[in-house]
Enzyme design. Structure first.
Site, PDB file in Angstrom:
ATOM      1  N   ILE A 162      46.751  22.709  82.928  1.00  0.00           N
ATOM      2  CA  ILE A 162      47.812  22.696  81.922  1.00  0.00           C
ATOM      3  C   ILE A 162      48.806  23.820  82.176  1.00  0.00           C
ATOM      4  O   ILE A 162      50.024  23.619  82.087  1.00  0.00           O
ATOM      5  CB  ILE A 162      47.212  22.786  80.509  1.00  0.00           C
ATOM      6  CG1 ILE A 162      46.368  21.535  80.221  1.00  0.00           C
ATOM      7  CG2 ILE A 162      48.309  22.923  79.462  1.00  0.00           C
ATOM      8  CD1 ILE A 162      45.594  21.583  78.923  1.00  0.00           C
ATOM      9  N   ALA A 241      46.610  26.361  72.950  1.00  0.00           N
ATOM     10  CA  ALA A 241      45.296  26.343  73.603  1.00  0.00           C
ATOM     11  C   ALA A 241      44.179  26.332  72.565  1.00  0.00           C
ATOM     12  O   ALA A 241      43.667  25.276  72.209  1.00  0.00           O
ATOM     13  CB  ALA A 241      45.167  27.535  74.545  1.00  0.00           C
ATOM     14  N   ARG A 242      43.806  27.506  72.048  1.00  0.00           N
ATOM     15  CA  ARG A 242      42.752  27.630  71.054  1.00  0.00           C
ATOM     16  C   ARG A 242      43.073  28.776  70.110  1.00  0.00           C
ATOM     17  O   ARG A 242      43.471  29.867  70.535  1.00  0.00           O
ATOM     18  CB  ARG A 242      41.390  27.897  71.721  1.00  0.00           C
ATOM     19  CG  ARG A 242      40.760  26.671  72.355  1.00  0.00           C
ATOM     20  CD  ARG A 242      40.280  25.689  71.299  1.00  0.00           C
ATOM     21  NE  ARG A 242      39.612  24.536  71.871  1.00  0.00           N
ATOM     22  CZ  ARG A 242      40.201  23.393  72.195  1.00  0.00           C
ATOM     23  NH1 ARG A 242      41.518  23.281  72.043  1.00  0.00           N
ATOM     24  NH2 ARG A 242      39.507  22.377  72.663  1.00  0.00           N
ATOM     25  N   ASP A 266      50.159  25.586  67.680  1.00  0.00           N
ATOM     26  CA  ASP A 266      49.548  24.283  67.450  1.00  0.00           C
ATOM     27  C   ASP A 266      48.072  24.417  67.102  1.00  0.00           C
ATOM     28  O   ASP A 266      47.438  23.435  66.720  1.00  0.00           O
ATOM     29  CB  ASP A 266      49.705  23.406  68.701  1.00  0.00           C
ATOM     30  CG  ASP A 266      49.219  21.977  68.484  1.00  0.00           C
ATOM     31  OD1 ASP A 266      49.608  21.369  67.465  1.00  0.00           O
ATOM     32  OD2 ASP A 266      48.449  21.467  69.328  1.00  0.00           O
ATOM     33  N   GLU A 271      40.694  25.835  61.347  1.00  0.00           N
ATOM     34  CA  GLU A 271      41.270  24.486  61.247  1.00  0.00           C
ATOM     35  C   GLU A 271      40.322  23.583  60.461  1.00  0.00           C
ATOM     36  O   GLU A 271      39.112  23.702  60.613  1.00  0.00           O
ATOM     37  CB  GLU A 271      41.494  23.906  62.646  1.00  0.00           C
ATOM     38  CG  GLU A 271      42.477  24.704  63.480  1.00  0.00           C
ATOM     39  CD  GLU A 271      42.692  24.100  64.868  1.00  0.00           C
ATOM     40  OE1 GLU A 271      42.148  22.994  65.137  1.00  0.00           O
ATOM     41  OE2 GLU A 271      43.387  24.726  65.684  1.00  0.00           O
ATOM     42  N   HIS A 289      47.570  20.978  65.430  1.00  0.00           N
ATOM     43  CA  HIS A 289      46.684  20.731  66.568  1.00  0.00           C
ATOM     44  C   HIS A 289      46.850  19.292  67.069  1.00  0.00           C
ATOM     45  O   HIS A 289      45.921  18.484  67.050  1.00  0.00           O
ATOM     46  CB  HIS A 289      45.228  20.996  66.199  1.00  0.00           C
ATOM     47  CG  HIS A 289      44.361  21.229  67.415  1.00  0.00           C
ATOM     48  ND1 HIS A 289      43.195  21.946  67.377  1.00  0.00           N
ATOM     49  CD2 HIS A 289      44.490  20.833  68.709  1.00  0.00           C
ATOM     50  CE1 HIS A 289      42.643  21.988  68.572  1.00  0.00           C
ATOM     51  NE2 HIS A 289      43.430  21.304  69.415  1.00  0.00           N
ATOM     52  N   GLY A 291      48.406  18.575  70.259  1.00  0.00           N
ATOM     53  CA  GLY A 291      48.883  18.636  71.635  1.00  0.00           C
ATOM     54  C   GLY A 291      48.665  17.362  72.426  1.00  0.00           C
ATOM     55  O   GLY A 291      49.471  17.011  73.288  1.00  0.00           O
ATOM     56  N   SER A 292      47.595  16.630  72.134  1.00  0.00           N
ATOM     57  CA  SER A 292      47.305  15.390  72.870  1.00  0.00           C
ATOM     58  C   SER A 292      47.690  14.145  72.080  1.00  0.00           C
ATOM     59  O   SER A 292      47.371  13.027  72.493  1.00  0.00           O
ATOM     60  CB  SER A 292      45.816  15.320  73.216  1.00  0.00           C
ATOM     61  OG  SER A 292      45.035  15.215  72.033  1.00  0.00           O
TER      62      SER A 292
END
Length: 324
Positions: A162, A241-242, A266, A271, A289, A291-292
């Site tokens: 990524i 990322a995280r 994100d 969460e 969250h 991203g995908s």
């Protein structure tokens, strides 16, 4: 597949093409209209006795949870790249194969990082708020000005798939790309990016800092007040990322003080209920969250998870196993 269709437990719905494939090839329990909790997963596993579980991030399976899984479970396929929600050693100790879905979400996550950069730098959240409140007057030439990202110095932390995809996109904005990684990449993969063996050496040169590494015990809270203070004043911070990588108290303080001009986030430590102080900061652009979260990528992720399940249940090697 055998005449008796394998039993797969889904912890949440997948995209329509993925659901169609699952329903054609497996026996599944009723899928909830929400993402299961760990307790719900364990209760459903005991009742349904599945050979496979398809799960995703945000649903932890730790040591005590793993011990409660029925013996029939042969594979846990997470529809994600990240596996920090799973106790891999405990699952392996039970003889359960773990798989994930790398590669297929690289482009979408890289796109999200660029979206966050543009939105944070160009004050997209503030502009949207202004429009929803009615706008009502022309803006002055020096009012609500953002920052262009073209030509800026981008520091990437974690230059895996990524990170490299983000670097490729950044070059389209004529950005100078730098990176910090556990090891230096071959020249062909660097593609002109400047390597820093230590993050502290790279930070003073970054107009924008973007995180692209997994959450591990070693990276827990790594972005702290000291590291944020090493960035040039007015830098922009991006995290797709995280959330666990960041000391959020330090991040909020840096955004309030002006040490950071803006942030695009994100992911969060808590969460789906992130620190409410982020909502009070106009210079933070927030997404949940996602991203995908495109049709193409979520379908590809689900299909790869199914391929892993099918391989394991048919005695073949999983295409993308997770090793301890």
């Amino acid at each position: 597949m055998s005449a008796t269709r394998p039993r797969v437990l889904l912890t949440q719905r997948q995209t329509d093409p993925v659901m169609q494939r699952i329903e054609q090839n497996f026996t599944i329990a009723p899928v909830p209209d929400h993402r299961m909790t760990t307790r719900e997963l364990l209760d459903a596993a005991r009742a349904f006795q599945p050979q496979a579980i398809m799960t995703s991030t945000g649903l932890p399976l730790r040591g005590d949870d793993v011990a409660q899984l029925p013996d029939c479970v042969k594979v846990v396929a997470t529809v994600s790249v990240g596996t920090d929600h799973l106790d891999i050693p405990a699952l392996h100790a039970r003889g359960i194969i773990v798989t994930n879905t790398p590669d297929v979400l690289t482009d979408c996550n890289a796109d999200m990082a660029i979206l966050l950069m543009l939105a944070a730098a160009r004050r997209a959240g503030e502009y949207t708020t202004l429009m929803r409140e009615g706008w009502g007057r022309p803006l002055a030439m020096d009012e609500m000005l953002g920052t262009r990202i073209s030509g800026k110095r981008l520091g990437i932390v974690g230059m895996g798939r990524i990170g490299q995809a983000v670097a490729r996109r950044a070059r389209g904005f004529d950005m100078t790309v730098m990176y910090s990684n556990r090891r230096r990449l071959p020249a062909a993969q660097e593609a002109g990016a400047t390597y820093f063996s230590t993050l502290t050496d790279m930070l003073p040169h970054c107009d924008i800092l973007s995180l692209h590494l997994p959450a591990t015990p070693e990276t827990e809270g790594m972005i702290d007040a000291d590291l944020l203070g090493r960035l040039p004043r007015g830098a922009i911070f991006i995290n797709a990322a995280r959330g666990a990588l960041v000391d959020e108290d330090a991040l909020i303080a840096a955004l309030r003080s002006g040490q950071l001009a803006a942030a695009g986030l994100d992911v969060y430590r808590n969460e789906p209920n992130p620190d409410p102080r982020f909502l009070e900061l106009p210079n933070v652009f927030l997404t949940p969250h996602v991203g995908s979260a495109t049709i193409e990528t979520r379908t590809d992720m689900g299909m790869l998870a199914i391929e892993n399940v099918e391989a394991v249940l048919n005695g073949r090697a999983a295409p993308t196993p997770v090793h301890a």
